[in-house]
Design an enzyme around this catalytic site. Structure first.
Site, short mmCIF file in Angstrom:
data_model
loop_
_atom_site.label_atom_id
_atom_site.label_comp_id
_atom_site.label_asym_id
_atom_site.label_seq_id
_atom_site.Cartn_x
_atom_site.Cartn_y
_atom_site.Cartn_z
N PRO A 11 0.79 -1.22 0.00
CA PRO A 11 0.00 0.00 0.00
C PRO A 11 0.83 1.28 0.00
O PRO A 11 1.86 1.37 0.66
CB PRO A 11 -0.82 -0.10 1.29
CG PRO A 11 -0.11 -1.10 2.12
CD PRO A 11 0.54 -2.07 1.17
N ASN A 12 0.35 2.22 -0.78
CA ASN A 12 0.90 3.58 -0.88
C ASN A 12 2.19 3.66 -1.68
O ASN A 12 2.68 4.76 -1.96
CB ASN A 12 1.09 4.21 0.51
CG ASN A 12 -0.22 4.31 1.26
OD1 ASN A 12 -1.19 4.85 0.73
ND2 ASN A 12 -0.29 3.76 2.45
N ARG A 19 5.16 10.98 -2.76
CA ARG A 19 4.87 10.73 -1.35
C ARG A 19 6.11 10.99 -0.49
O ARG A 19 7.14 10.33 -0.67
CB ARG A 19 4.47 9.27 -1.21
CG ARG A 19 4.34 8.77 0.20
CD ARG A 19 4.27 7.25 0.23
NE ARG A 19 3.99 6.79 1.57
CZ ARG A 19 4.22 5.56 1.99
NH1 ARG A 19 4.74 4.66 1.18
NH2 ARG A 19 3.94 5.23 3.22
N TYR A 24 11.24 8.95 0.94
CA TYR A 24 11.19 7.87 -0.05
C TYR A 24 11.86 8.23 -1.38
O TYR A 24 11.93 7.38 -2.27
CB TYR A 24 9.74 7.45 -0.30
CG TYR A 24 9.08 6.88 0.93
CD1 TYR A 24 9.51 5.68 1.47
CD2 TYR A 24 8.04 7.55 1.57
CE1 TYR A 24 8.93 5.15 2.62
CE2 TYR A 24 7.45 7.03 2.72
CZ TYR A 24 7.90 5.84 3.24
OH TYR A 24 7.32 5.31 4.37
N ASN A 75 8.07 -5.50 -0.48
CA ASN A 75 7.95 -4.33 0.38
C ASN A 75 6.47 -4.22 0.68
O ASN A 75 5.70 -3.71 -0.14
CB ASN A 75 8.47 -3.08 -0.32
CG ASN A 75 8.39 -1.85 0.59
OD1 ASN A 75 7.77 -1.91 1.67
ND2 ASN A 75 8.99 -0.75 0.17
N ALA A 78 3.02 -0.58 5.01
CA ALA A 78 2.54 -0.62 6.40
C ALA A 78 2.01 -2.00 6.80
O ALA A 78 1.97 -2.32 7.99
CB ALA A 78 1.47 0.44 6.61
N GLU A 99 12.71 -9.34 2.31
CA GLU A 99 11.93 -8.18 2.75
C GLU A 99 12.73 -6.91 2.50
O GLU A 99 13.90 -6.82 2.91
CB GLU A 99 11.60 -8.33 4.24
CG GLU A 99 10.86 -7.13 4.82
CD GLU A 99 10.54 -7.30 6.30
OE1 GLU A 99 10.62 -8.43 6.83
OE2 GLU A 99 10.23 -6.27 6.93
N HIS A 101 12.70 -2.52 2.55
CA HIS A 101 12.10 -1.23 2.85
C HIS A 101 12.99 -0.14 2.28
O HIS A 101 14.22 -0.20 2.43
CB HIS A 101 11.94 -1.03 4.36
CG HIS A 101 11.04 -2.07 4.94
ND1 HIS A 101 9.68 -2.03 4.78
CD2 HIS A 101 11.32 -3.20 5.61
CE1 HIS A 101 9.16 -3.10 5.35
NE2 HIS A 101 10.13 -3.83 5.85
N ARG A 108 12.93 5.19 12.44
CA ARG A 108 11.68 5.95 12.39
C ARG A 108 10.80 5.61 13.62
O ARG A 108 11.30 5.13 14.62
CB ARG A 108 11.00 5.66 11.06
CG ARG A 108 11.86 6.08 9.86
CD ARG A 108 11.19 5.79 8.53
NE ARG A 108 9.96 6.56 8.40
CZ ARG A 108 9.03 6.31 7.48
NH1 ARG A 108 9.20 5.32 6.61
NH2 ARG A 108 7.94 7.05 7.41
#
Ligand code: DQA
Length: 143
Positions: A11-12, A19, A24, A75, A78, A99, A101, A108
Site C-alpha cells: 500500500p501507498n 509521497r 522515499y 515491500n 505498512a 523483505e 524497505h 523511524r
C-alpha cells in the site's frame, strides 16, 4: 532454467515520487519497476512486478506465485507491521522471501520497528532505497 522473481509492493507505494520525497526519494513506482526488471534481466532472471493497496489482493498474488516464481521480494509497506495474513501467505507458498524497505524503518517511529515478515524472510534490507531491491535480486541470483 532461469529464475523468476516476484517483486511485490504494498500500500501507498504507487505514490512513490510524490509521497514524502524526503523519506522515499523522487523515483516513481514505474522507475523502480523498470530498474528492477532491467537489473533482473542483467542477472539472467525474469522479474514480475506487482503493486496493490489491498491486503487480499497481495495475498492472492503471493498464492499465484507458487509454481510460477522462485523467490519473492516484498515491500509490504505498512502491512509489514500489521499483517499476520500476509506473513501466513508467504509461509504458505514456501518460497524464499526477501523483505525490503526503502527507508530505514528502525530509525523511524516505534510502530515501524516490528515486522511480521522478518522472522520468515531470508534477508531484510532497509534504508538503501531502490538499491535494496537490486541487492535482493543480486542475492537471489547467487542463491
Ligand atoms: C516502507 C516503510 C513502512 O513503514 C511504510 O509504511 C511504507 C514504506 C519503506 O519502504 O520504507 O509504506 O515499507
Amino acid at each position: 532454467m532461469s529464475k523468476t522473481v516476484l517483486i511485490l509492493n504494498g500500500p501507498n507505494l504507487n505514490l512513490l515520487g510524490t509521497r514524502e520525497p524526503q523519506i522515499y526519494g523522487s523515483m516513481t513506482l514505474a522507475d523502480l519497476e523498470r530498474q528492477c526488471t532491467a537489473h533482473a534481466e542483467g542477472l539472467g532472471m525474469q522479474a514480475l512486478c506487482f503493486q496493490s493497496n489491498h491486503e487480499g489482493t497481495l495475498i492472492d498474488r503471493i498464492h499465484a506465485a507458487r509454481g510460477e516464481c522462485d523467490a519473492i521480494v516484498i515491500n509490504a509497506g505498512a502491512y509489514t507491521h500489521t499483517s499476520i495474513a500476509i506473513r501466513d501467505a508467504l509461509s504458505g507458498v514456501a518460497l524464499p522471501v526477501y523483505e525490503v524497505h526503502i527507508s530505514n524503518v528502525h530509525a523511524r517511529e516505534g510502530f515501524r520497528h516490528h515486522s511480521y515478515i522478518a522472522a520468515i524472510a531470508r534477508a531484510v534490507i532497509a534504508g538503501l532505497g531502490l538499491r535494496g531491491y537490486l541487492a535482493a535480486l543480486d542475492a537471489i541470483a547467487e542463491a
